[in-house]
Design a protein around this motif. Sequence first.
Motif, PDB file in Angstrom:
ATOM      1  N   PHE A   1       0.840  -1.202   0.000  1.00  0.00           N
ATOM      2  CA  PHE A   1       0.000   0.000   0.000  1.00  0.00           C
ATOM      3  C   PHE A   1       0.866   1.240   0.000  1.00  0.00           C
ATOM      4  O   PHE A   1       1.871   1.308   0.712  1.00  0.00           O
ATOM      5  N   SER A   2       0.496   2.215  -0.806  1.00  0.00           N
ATOM      6  CA  SER A   2       1.106   3.535  -0.785  1.00  0.00           C
ATOM      7  C   SER A   2      -0.014   4.553  -0.991  1.00  0.00           C
ATOM      8  O   SER A   2      -0.763   4.473  -1.964  1.00  0.00           O
ATOM      9  N   SER A   3      -0.120   5.498  -0.067  1.00  0.00           N
ATOM     10  CA  SER A   3      -1.154   6.514  -0.228  1.00  0.00           C
ATOM     11  C   SER A   3      -0.934   7.338  -1.492  1.00  0.00           C
ATOM     12  O   SER A   3      -1.883   7.906  -2.037  1.00  0.00           O
ATOM     13  N   ARG A   4       0.300   7.372  -1.988  1.00  0.00           N
ATOM     14  CA  ARG A   4       0.583   8.113  -3.215  1.00  0.00           C
ATOM     15  C   ARG A   4       0.105   7.360  -4.453  1.00  0.00           C
ATOM     16  O   ARG A   4      -0.172   7.962  -5.483  1.00  0.00           O
ATOM     17  N   LEU A   5       0.028   6.037  -4.342  1.00  0.00           N
ATOM     18  CA  LEU A   5      -0.447   5.226  -5.467  1.00  0.00           C
ATOM     19  C   LEU A   5      -1.918   4.862  -5.335  1.00  0.00           C
ATOM     20  O   LEU A   5      -2.662   4.866  -6.320  1.00  0.00           O
ATOM     21  N   HIS A   6      -2.340   4.538  -4.123  1.00  0.00           N
ATOM     22  CA  HIS A   6      -3.666   3.949  -3.916  1.00  0.00           C
ATOM     23  C   HIS A   6      -4.668   4.894  -3.283  1.00  0.00           C
ATOM     24  O   HIS A   6      -5.813   4.505  -3.054  1.00  0.00           O
ATOM     25  N   GLY A   7      -4.235   6.120  -2.976  1.00  0.00           N
ATOM     26  CA  GLY A   7      -5.170   7.107  -2.467  1.00  0.00           C
ATOM     27  C   GLY A   7      -5.231   7.172  -0.963  1.00  0.00           C
ATOM     28  O   GLY A   7      -4.731   6.297  -0.247  1.00  0.00           O
ATOM     29  N   GLN A   8      -5.854   8.233  -0.461  1.00  0.00           N
ATOM     30  CA  GLN A   8      -6.003   8.449   0.981  1.00  0.00           C
ATOM     31  C   GLN A   8      -7.254   7.704   1.451  1.00  0.00           C
ATOM     32  O   GLN A   8      -8.300   8.300   1.701  1.00  0.00           O
ATOM     33  N   SER A   9      -7.145   6.401   1.575  1.00  0.00           N
ATOM     34  CA  SER A   9      -8.321   5.578   1.847  1.00  0.00           C
ATOM     35  C   SER A   9      -7.984   4.495   2.858  1.00  0.00           C
ATOM     36  O   SER A   9      -7.119   3.642   2.612  1.00  0.00           O
ATOM     37  N   PHE A  10      -8.679   4.515   3.995  1.00  0.00           N
ATOM     38  CA  PHE A  10      -8.465   3.470   4.997  1.00  0.00           C
ATOM     39  C   PHE A  10      -9.004   2.131   4.504  1.00  0.00           C
ATOM     40  O   PHE A  10      -8.446   1.079   4.824  1.00  0.00           O
ATOM     41  N   ALA A  11     -10.095   2.151   3.726  1.00  0.00           N
ATOM     42  CA  ALA A  11     -10.624   0.905   3.175  1.00  0.00           C
ATOM     43  C   ALA A  11      -9.605   0.262   2.229  1.00  0.00           C
ATOM     44  O   ALA A  11      -9.414  -0.962   2.239  1.00  0.00           O
ATOM     45  N   GLN A  12      -8.938   1.075   1.405  1.00  0.00           N
ATOM     46  CA  GLN A  12      -7.891   0.550   0.529  1.00  0.00           C
ATOM     47  C   GLN A  12      -6.747  -0.040   1.359  1.00  0.00           C
ATOM     48  O   GLN A  12      -6.217  -1.104   1.042  1.00  0.00           O
ATOM     49  N   LEU A  13      -6.362   0.669   2.420  1.00  0.00           N
ATOM     50  CA  LEU A  13      -5.298   0.168   3.286  1.00  0.00           C
ATOM     51  C   LEU A  13      -5.655  -1.203   3.839  1.00  0.00           C
ATOM     52  O   LEU A  13      -4.859  -2.151   3.743  1.00  0.00           O
ATOM     53  N   CYS A  14      -6.848  -1.334   4.420  1.00  0.00           N
ATOM     54  CA  CYS A  14      -7.253  -2.616   5.001  1.00  0.00           C
ATOM     55  C   CYS A  14      -7.290  -3.714   3.945  1.00  0.00           C
ATOM     56  O   CYS A  14      -6.836  -4.846   4.181  1.00  0.00           O
ATOM     57  N   GLY A  15      -7.859  -3.396   2.776  1.00  0.00           N
ATOM     58  CA  GLY A  15      -7.984  -4.406   1.744  1.00  0.00           C
ATOM     59  C   GLY A  15      -6.662  -4.892   1.209  1.00  0.00           C
ATOM     60  O   GLY A  15      -6.539  -6.042   0.775  1.00  0.00           O
ATOM     61  N   ARG A  16      -5.639  -4.044   1.250  1.00  0.00           N
ATOM     62  CA  ARG A  16      -4.361  -4.407   0.639  1.00  0.00           C
ATOM     63  C   ARG A  16      -3.366  -5.030   1.603  1.00  0.00           C
ATOM     64  O   ARG A  16      -2.430  -5.711   1.166  1.00  0.00           O
ATOM     65  N   ILE A  17      -3.497  -4.809   2.904  1.00  0.00           N
ATOM     66  CA  ILE A  17      -2.464  -5.308   3.830  1.00  0.00           C
ATOM     67  C   ILE A  17      -2.895  -6.541   4.602  1.00  0.00           C
ATOM     68  O   ILE A  17      -2.043  -7.204   5.204  1.00  0.00           O
ATOM     69  N   THR A  18      -4.188  -6.882   4.629  1.00  0.00           N
ATOM     70  CA  THR A  18      -4.616  -8.028   5.423  1.00  0.00           C
ATOM     71  C   THR A  18      -4.197  -9.338   4.770  1.00  0.00           C
ATOM     72  O   THR A  18      -4.190  -9.475   3.549  1.00  0.00           O
ATOM     73  N   HIS A  19      -3.828 -10.302   5.640  1.00  0.00           N
ATOM     74  CA  HIS A  19      -3.476 -11.667   5.222  1.00  0.00           C
ATOM     75  C   HIS A  19      -2.312 -11.682   4.224  1.00  0.00           C
ATOM     76  O   HIS A  19      -2.282 -12.496   3.308  1.00  0.00           O
ATOM     77  N   GLN A  20      -1.339 -10.798   4.424  1.00  0.00           N
ATOM     78  CA  GLN A  20      -0.189 -10.710   3.523  1.00  0.00           C
ATOM     79  C   GLN A  20       1.123 -11.066   4.207  1.00  0.00           C
ATOM     80  O   GLN A  20       2.182 -10.842   3.642  1.00  0.00           O
ATOM     81  N   GLY A  21       1.047 -11.621   5.412  1.00  0.00           N
ATOM     82  CA  GLY A  21       2.267 -11.972   6.117  1.00  0.00           C
ATOM     83  C   GLY A  21       2.876 -10.778   6.829  1.00  0.00           C
ATOM     84  O   GLY A  21       2.323  -9.677   6.848  1.00  0.00           O
ATOM     85  N   PRO A  22       4.056 -10.962   7.446  1.00  0.00           N
ATOM     86  CA  PRO A  22       4.718  -9.874   8.170  1.00  0.00           C
ATOM     87  C   PRO A  22       4.994  -8.684   7.256  1.00  0.00           C
ATOM     88  O   PRO A  22       5.308  -8.851   6.078  1.00  0.00           O
ATOM     89  N   CYS A  23       4.883  -7.480   7.808  1.00  0.00           N
ATOM     90  CA  CYS A  23       5.118  -6.296   6.986  1.00  0.00           C
ATOM     91  C   CYS A  23       5.544  -5.104   7.831  1.00  0.00           C
ATOM     92  O   CYS A  23       5.358  -5.073   9.047  1.00  0.00           O
ATOM     93  N   LEU A  24       6.134  -4.138   7.146  1.00  0.00           N
ATOM     94  CA  LEU A  24       6.551  -2.868   7.727  1.00  0.00           C
ATOM     95  C   LEU A  24       5.576  -1.777   7.296  1.00  0.00           C
ATOM     96  O   LEU A  24       5.309  -1.626   6.101  1.00  0.00           O
ATOM     97  N   ALA A  25       5.045  -1.035   8.242  1.00  0.00           N
ATOM     98  CA  ALA A  25       4.178   0.103   7.942  1.00  0.00           C
ATOM     99  C   ALA A  25       4.891   1.364   8.404  1.00  0.00           C
ATOM    100  O   ALA A  25       5.422   1.400   9.519  1.00  0.00           O
ATOM    101  N   LEU A  26       4.932   2.389   7.566  1.00  0.00           N
ATOM    102  CA  LEU A  26       5.583   3.631   7.954  1.00  0.00           C
ATOM    103  C   LEU A  26       4.866   4.811   7.339  1.00  0.00           C
ATOM    104  O   LEU A  26       4.156   4.677   6.334  1.00  0.00           O
ATOM    105  N   LEU A  27       5.042   5.952   7.965  1.00  0.00           N
ATOM    106  CA  LEU A  27       4.388   7.159   7.493  1.00  0.00           C
ATOM    107  C   LEU A  27       5.259   8.365   7.796  1.00  0.00           C
ATOM    108  O   LEU A  27       6.186   8.308   8.617  1.00  0.00           O
ATOM    109  N   GLN A  28       4.948   9.472   7.105  1.00  0.00           N
ATOM    110  CA  GLN A  28       5.640  10.737   7.310  1.00  0.00           C
ATOM    111  C   GLN A  28       4.618  11.782   7.716  1.00  0.00           C
ATOM    112  O   GLN A  28       3.653  12.038   6.987  1.00  0.00           O
TER     113      GLN A  28
END
Length: 460
Positions: A270-297
């Motif tokens: 997920f990237s807000s620059r690619l996929h938009g400012q959307s929490f629904a997009q965030l949830c849909g793209r990161i769930t059930h994908q294994g370990p991951c790093l989330a970061l923000l500025q």
Amino acid sequence: MGNNKSLSGPKFHSRFLPEEQAELDRLFAALSPGTGSTGALSRSFSLQELKSYVGEALPPEMVTRLFDGMRRVDLTGKTRGPSESVSQEQFTATMSYLLKGNAEEKSLVILKMITATEGPVRAGEVQKFTEGLVGAVEHVLVHRQELRGWTRRRFQGPLAGVGGLAAQLLSEMKLQGGQKFPEPQWLDCDCDRAVIEDWVFRAPLVGVFLSVVIHRGFLLLSPSLQPAPLLPERHVGLGGEVESLLDVLSAVYLGAQLRGEQRQRWRLLFSSRLHGQSFAQLCGRITHQGPCLALLQDRDGHVFGGFASCSWEVKPQFQGDSKCFLFSIAPRMAVYTHTGYNDHFMYLNHGQQTMPNGLGMGGQHGYFGLWIDSDFGKGHSKARPACTTYGSPQLSAKEDFLFEAMEVWAVEEPSELQRVKKSVLDVDPEARILLEASGRTRHSEGLSEAPDYCSDDPGS
């Protein structure tokens, strides 16, 4: 630690396998062409010959430090001062200590790379060495075209980039009296052999970086001498290229906190620059994908985030395990691990009226160490005096913050079991948006707790 052992005496033996020693012999022969006439042991190379061989692969200052470290090795214990050239025995001994040695042996060479005098060195000199080492690593990765998709020097300021990673490494040093480096007032403090040895033990990246500088700077070809890649392969996918919140050195630093298999290939989920400012997009793209790093500025330039050691799942319960951690990249690099106080590692919820909706790590509801609200674009880091779960301070510039960008990277391929758990609504976040816009709710969401496939037991 702290005894009078030196790089001298008749007991030195190379630790290299026969094929590794043959590779070092080849390298020495290339460094010392035409010198000597009575056999290989009488040959040596000068600083100019070393610089000519390395070329632009390493900064000149680091080449000089490596040369000084080698020529100051006294294998007999009888030499009155450093030689003006490096013999094959000195070369092999230095490579053995730096590539195969323990913290004590590495620290002895580091001291010789810093100064020609015996005894303690100033903390400021160690700082200059560390900054040069980190800069040499970035330099050689750029020169050898081994960035694997990452870019260099994204961040600005005294604690960014080379200075930021050097400061993080130096923060592991304990000066005499227990003072922490690198506070400016301690730059004149003495660092003796015991302090340097303890530092190399506490900050293993120092030894790793020395190995990378030697391997990639000298281009050692023996397969068994090749170090593991410092950088993961950066994979963005079909969404198009996008500038990451991570640069080369911050990716190196975060990768060093993960298991070896988690450093190989990172996929942008997920990237807000690619996929938009959307929490629904965030949830849909990161769930059930294994370990991951989330970061923000955030809007003040602070870059921070968290590592989820398990797949994210949308549910109103805490999830995850003690391998999760929070981290900061800018204005300083740091990692904050589990304190043992509670198990509030990860939380992700959406679409419920009775529980908070958002993504959180550490602390408790309303007081997370890191919180991204479902009203995408805002969050908080309430950690006064510290986050209970991770011991982290406030990560953002302001306790309640607005952020400019967010991205999530998967560090492992999800298992087949994790893949099949994704529902149609998880795979297609637009379907979820349409469902919610119609006034209908997902009655099952968050109510049935899915099995937790994350465990401290590696066999589970």
